[in-house]
Design a protein around this motif. Structure first.
Motif: not given
Ligand code: PGA
Length: 241
Positions: A29-34, A53-56, A237-239
């Protein structure tokens, strides 16, 4: 404007499958651009809340009633979603409108109630194939926005998801030209209504191989993804477009 990548899981994934998905997704998930948002089915909301929990990573419910509690058999409470740490309520998805007969009046009440709790409504709009062929796309979007937002508070956030009904779950994605034209129209309607700050997501057969072409179109601020969000790799891949 920040991009939003939302996953609509519809009636898929048990709590166990939900936990397994997030174990895999959190690593990517850290790769997501939004901003990333999940809409699991109601029975998997608690598994989602605990896993995230504890993630954004944000999440919400696919449908919630416009009262917090009461004699409303089978409905979901937005108040409980809030207590569990949710952020969004998906409202007026075409499956809710068509299969469950939701009216624009009911949708307007849900939008207003969601906002009153400090949650963010993600209001879905979009035309059927017959309406597009009859050149009624603008009018349909205008009516759904006018009515759906009729009780909404302009000072609080609302997200719009434009999903042409004929493109949902069909593999028939709208062309970049169709998306550009309709998103520009939707933006102009929102401007007229005083909601021009609202992000406009596109939904309907978004896949890793068409996402890059669609995100470049004017007023496309992200996606609402059904089928391709059920698998961690294809959704990330979409995110990351
Ligand atoms: P789809 O669904 O991506 O499978 O077409 C989108 C939606 O229903 O929100």
């Amino acid at each position: 404007m920040k991009k939003i990548f939302a996953a609509n899981w519809k009636l898929f994934k048990s709590p166990k499958e939900t936990r397994e998905f997030f174990t895999q997704f959190k690593e990517l998930s850290s790769k997501a651009t939004g901003e990333v948002v999940f809409f699991p089915s109601a029975i998997s909301l608690e598994a989602t809340s605990t896993s995230l929990q504890g993630t954004n990573i944000k999440w919400g419910v696919q449908n919630a009633y416009f009262q917090a509690q009461g004699a409303f058999t089978g409905e979901n409470s937005a108040q409980v979603v809030k207590e569990l740490g949710g952020t969004y309520v998906l409202i007026g998805h075409s499956e809710r409108r068509k299969i469950f007969g939701e009216s624009d009046a009911l949708i307007a009440d849900k939008v207003a109630f969601t906002q009153s709790l400090g949650l963010i409504p993600m209001l879905c709009i979009g035309e059927t194939l017959e309406e597009r062929e009859a050149k009624h796309t603008f009018r349909v979007c205008e009516t759904q926005l006018l009515q759906g937002l009729s009780k909404a508070d302009k000072s609080k956030p609302v997200v719009i998801a434009y999903e042409p009904v004929w493109a949902i779950g069909t593999g028939k994605v709208a062309t970049p030209e169709q998306v550009a034209e309709t998103h520009t129209d939707v933006f102009s309607i929102l401007q007229k209504l005083g909601f021009e700050q609202s992000p406009i997501l596109y939904g309907g057969s978004v896949k890793p191989d068409n996402a890059a072409g669609l995100i470049k179109q004017p007023h496309v601020n992200g996606f609402l993804v059904g089928g391709a969000s059920l698998e961690a790799k294809s959704f990330i891949d979409i995110a990351t477009v």
